[in-house]
Design an enzyme around this catalytic site. Sequence first.
Site, mmCIF file in Angstrom:
data_model
loop_
_atom_site.group_PDB
_atom_site.id
_atom_site.type_symbol
_atom_site.label_atom_id
_atom_site.label_comp_id
_atom_site.label_asym_id
_atom_site.label_seq_id
_atom_site.Cartn_x
_atom_site.Cartn_y
_atom_site.Cartn_z
ATOM 1 N N LYS A 1 -20.091 8.523 5.833
ATOM 2 C CA LYS A 1 -21.291 8.194 6.606
ATOM 3 C C LYS A 1 -21.067 8.691 8.090
ATOM 4 O O LYS A 1 -22.175 9.002 8.571
ATOM 5 C CB LYS A 1 -21.208 6.433 6.967
ATOM 6 C CG LYS A 1 -22.248 5.701 5.582
ATOM 7 C CD LYS A 1 -21.571 5.773 4.261
ATOM 8 C CE LYS A 1 -22.122 6.795 3.225
ATOM 9 N NZ LYS A 1 -21.409 6.704 2.038
ATOM 10 N N GLU B 1 0.792 -1.133 -0.004
ATOM 11 C CA GLU B 1 -0.150 -0.021 0.133
ATOM 12 C C GLU B 1 0.860 1.271 0.103
ATOM 13 O O GLU B 1 1.825 1.388 0.805
ATOM 14 C CB GLU B 1 -0.929 -0.192 1.277
ATOM 15 C CG GLU B 1 -1.596 1.137 1.393
ATOM 16 C CD GLU B 1 -2.559 1.900 0.131
ATOM 17 O OE1 GLU B 1 -3.267 0.922 -0.240
ATOM 18 O OE2 GLU B 1 -2.283 2.923 -0.011
ATOM 19 N N HIS C 1 -43.830 -6.311 13.359
ATOM 20 C CA HIS C 1 -44.622 -5.044 13.249
ATOM 21 C C HIS C 1 -44.380 -4.202 14.405
ATOM 22 O O HIS C 1 -44.542 -4.819 15.709
ATOM 23 C CB HIS C 1 -46.044 -5.620 13.151
ATOM 24 C CG HIS C 1 -46.902 -4.338 13.038
ATOM 25 N ND1 HIS C 1 -47.159 -3.237 12.151
ATOM 26 C CD2 HIS C 1 -47.893 -3.724 14.000
ATOM 27 C CE1 HIS C 1 -48.199 -2.676 12.329
ATOM 28 N NE2 HIS C 1 -48.435 -2.682 13.703
ATOM 29 N N VAL D 1 -21.153 23.074 -16.064
ATOM 30 C CA VAL D 1 -20.327 24.166 -15.681
ATOM 31 C C VAL D 1 -18.974 24.214 -16.557
ATOM 32 O O VAL D 1 -18.512 22.946 -17.104
ATOM 33 C CB VAL D 1 -19.666 24.207 -14.139
ATOM 34 C CG1 VAL D 1 -18.366 25.315 -13.864
ATOM 35 C CG2 VAL D 1 -20.908 24.101 -13.035
HETATM 36 P P1 FAD Z 1 -9.532 1.596 -3.122
HETATM 37 O O1 FAD Z 1 -10.359 1.669 -2.026
HETATM 38 O O2 FAD Z 1 -9.461 2.639 -4.256
HETATM 39 O O3 FAD Z 1 -7.995 1.039 -2.644
HETATM 40 C C1 FAD Z 1 -6.931 1.025 -3.691
HETATM 41 C C2 FAD Z 1 -5.633 1.396 -2.777
HETATM 42 O O4 FAD Z 1 -4.740 1.053 -3.566
HETATM 43 C C3 FAD Z 1 -5.480 2.545 -2.147
HETATM 44 O O5 FAD Z 1 -5.405 2.616 -0.896
HETATM 45 C C4 FAD Z 1 -4.280 3.298 -2.789
HETATM 46 O O6 FAD Z 1 -3.516 3.735 -2.232
HETATM 47 C C5 FAD Z 1 -3.564 2.045 -3.444
HETATM 48 N N1 FAD Z 1 -2.681 2.025 -4.528
HETATM 49 C C6 FAD Z 1 -3.021 2.431 -5.713
HETATM 50 N N2 FAD Z 1 -1.876 2.301 -6.332
HETATM 51 C C7 FAD Z 1 -1.193 1.711 -5.820
HETATM 52 C C8 FAD Z 1 0.529 1.280 -6.155
HETATM 53 N N3 FAD Z 1 0.965 1.436 -7.326
HETATM 54 N N4 FAD Z 1 1.018 0.737 -5.317
HETATM 55 C C9 FAD Z 1 0.501 0.614 -3.906
HETATM 56 N N5 FAD Z 1 -0.543 0.937 -3.710
HETATM 57 C C10 FAD Z 1 -1.488 1.546 -4.605
HETATM 58 N N6 FAD Z 1 -18.672 2.568 -1.899
HETATM 59 C C11 FAD Z 1 -19.568 1.895 -1.329
HETATM 60 O O7 FAD Z 1 -19.729 0.647 -1.292
HETATM 61 N N7 FAD Z 1 -20.409 2.384 -0.210
HETATM 62 C C12 FAD Z 1 -20.447 3.671 -0.054
HETATM 63 O O8 FAD Z 1 -20.876 4.073 0.964
HETATM 64 C C13 FAD Z 1 -19.396 4.320 -0.715
HETATM 65 N N8 FAD Z 1 -19.035 5.778 -0.588
HETATM 66 C C14 FAD Z 1 -18.030 6.266 -1.116
HETATM 67 C C15 FAD Z 1 -17.816 7.747 -0.832
HETATM 68 C C16 FAD Z 1 -16.950 8.533 -1.233
HETATM 69 C C17 FAD Z 1 -16.621 9.936 -0.946
HETATM 70 C C18 FAD Z 1 -15.990 7.734 -2.266
HETATM 71 C C19 FAD Z 1 -14.786 8.533 -2.975
HETATM 72 C C20 FAD Z 1 -16.250 6.397 -2.440
HETATM 73 C C21 FAD Z 1 -17.132 5.823 -1.901
HETATM 74 N N9 FAD Z 1 -17.550 4.420 -2.144
HETATM 75 C C22 FAD Z 1 -18.377 3.880 -1.521
HETATM 76 C C23 FAD Z 1 -16.807 3.650 -3.262
HETATM 77 C C24 FAD Z 1 -15.572 2.769 -2.571
HETATM 78 O O9 FAD Z 1 -14.884 3.656 -1.766
HETATM 79 C C25 FAD Z 1 -14.909 2.041 -3.614
HETATM 80 O O10 FAD Z 1 -15.674 1.395 -4.378
HETATM 81 C C26 FAD Z 1 -13.863 1.270 -2.865
HETATM 82 O O11 FAD Z 1 -12.784 1.946 -1.983
HETATM 83 C C27 FAD Z 1 -13.101 0.559 -4.063
HETATM 84 O O12 FAD Z 1 -12.179 -0.169 -3.228
HETATM 85 P P2 FAD Z 1 -10.817 -1.001 -4.088
HETATM 86 O O13 FAD Z 1 -10.110 -2.098 -3.153
HETATM 87 O O14 FAD Z 1 -11.032 -1.259 -5.268
HETATM 88 O O15 FAD Z 1 -9.796 0.258 -4.076
#
Ligand code: FAD
Length: 579
Positions: free
Chosen positions: A159, A141, A550, A344
């Site tokens: 949340k 990470e 209920h 925009v």
């Molecule tokens: P990520 O959570 O994006 O994690 C990827 C990780 O990889 C990151 O920590 C990054 O630093 C790391 N990384 C990237 N490239 C490299 C590299 N080259 N080397 C080492 N590390 C690297 N989803 C829901 O289901 N419910 C919700 O309520 C919700 N709310 C959200 C609110 C916001 C404001 C946002 C922005 C997103 C929300 N999401 C929600 C979406 C959710 O956060 C994502 O779908 C989810 O985090 C994706 O998980 P992931 O494991 O694919 O990647």
Amino acid sequence: MSELKTIQVPDIGDADSVEIIEVLISDNQQLSIDDSLITVESDKASMEIPSPVAGTVTSVLVKPGDKVSAGSDILVMAINDTNDHTATEAPAQDTTSAPAKPKTNTFDSDAYDVVVIGAGPGGYTAAFRAADLGLNVALIERYESLGGVCLNVGCIPSKALLHTAAVIDEAKHLEKQGISFAEPSIDIDKLRSFKESVVGQLTNGLKGMAKQRKVTVLTGNASFESNTAVAIESSGATQSISFKNAIIAAGSQSVKIPGFPYDDERMLDSTRALELQSIPDKLLIIGGGIIGLEMGCVYAALGTKITVVELSDQLMPGCDADLLKPLQQKLSNDFEAIYTGSKVTKVEAAKNGLTAFFEGGKAPATEQYDKVLLAVGRSPNGLKLNATAAGVEVTERGYINVDQQQRTNVTNIFAIGDIVGQPMLAHKATHEGKVAAEVCAGKKSFFDARTIPSVAYTDPEVSWMGLTETDAKANGVEFEKASFPWAASGRNLSMGSKSGLTKILFDPNTKKILGAGIVGKNAGELIAEAVLALEMGADIEDLALTIHPHPTLSETLNFAAEVAEGTVTDIYLPKKRKR
Ligand code: FAD
């Protein structure tokens, strides 16, 4: 005349009883010498077994999942005459037992069984599941804090703030019930600390669980060197580690519209908005999707005047109109302005604020805001990993395509989460993470979920799963719909709300549940029952005959099913045939 010959697994070194993970041939296929027949996987390497002779496949004797050893039959082949030439030129070599060509290098003895890139919900879930299955795992990470977007700057902090916003809103509405509070006084530093403490508790929990599971956590930016090695760069130093399997879980980032003044700290993305640096008087939100509207609800409750501008003709594009209606009504009251069908075109930094230039809809030509939040979607990080060095194909937009086992085009490399496509949701990422980890451990797991539910944690919440009316109409899918208005729900009324709706879509012939949508308090919790019903292949009668407690909001799913059955007594439907 061609001779029939049974081709067998050659000597594959010390690997005994290896699993076939791919069969690369089919009946009647013409093969040349060295064409690949099957891919097998041992604990050391995956390798393709080449054809020792040229000819035509007459029957394939194996399938994926079979275990084979040297001497196991693979196929029967009608041998070409041209093989005679080979045979006379190299009589001493028994081509049917030529050593297999490894597809990947034989692994270093210190290679990790699984290397996971990215510690978001997809990545940490995959790492933990793989470790629980006995594999030696490294989790890479780039940030110190584990948990990715979801825990640090997404689902969880949003949340935490939305809960605060909902309590403020609810307290305001108690006035109608004779209970008045003074205007809330907001200590933004304390609120920020609360949000950070929730995030900290969860991310520290992940660190602890990684330790308990003996997952090696490596901090740095990962990029591929080959299909068995990854480089990790941190503070100018680079280390290389090798792997048998890799799981790419590198997630996504906010989309940026070119030309906006991103260096100006008043220009926000969702991460900056969640930092809660200050409470602006006027906030423009570009993008009326789930993230934009959730942030709007937070800041509106804190006292900010919110303007939302959305390019499509409706908020939350893709959401069914009847579900959107109660939300739209509430937001029209809570927000200063909502401009749909508008965009925009430019944002200019001025001394007293950011000037936005609009086009289309009912938006004004220009307007000044204290801050602007850009929430127009997220793009995958696939192009940032040097994935081509591993042979992994990445689309122009940065997505990585995978099969149902989360496998990329490279046999020992998997991808999960936002990087493999929509919907970009944490619960999709975690489910995919488990599948990938289990496949790495030799299990026959597949991503075969029937639906991935969506939730907007707005006020009111909106949730849906399975077939939507919008999709059904666009694709000509036949369906029937049954709805229950929450104005007739005792529990909803007793909570001071009159709006809300639960609807179920079902197959007109089989009555099987196809989809469901809910708008109202706790819609995000309530949709889980409908998801289970769909996964279990339930029909409308199953929901109608299930006794619900209920008075609850969960009853509304039961009542909607009763509407479909014509057995409902909680509302009067004069035209419905009664049973
Ligand atoms: P990520 O959570 O994006 O994690 C990827 C990780 O990889 C990151 O920590 C990054 O630093 C790391 N990384 C990237 N490239 C490299 C590299 N080259 N080397 C080492 N590390 C690297 N989803 C829901 O289901 N419910 C919700 O309520 C919700 N709310 C959200 C609110 C916001 C404001 C946002 C922005 C997103 C929300 N999401 C929600 C979406 C959710 O956060 C994502 O779908 C989810 O985090 C994706 O998980 P992931 O494991 O694919 O990647």
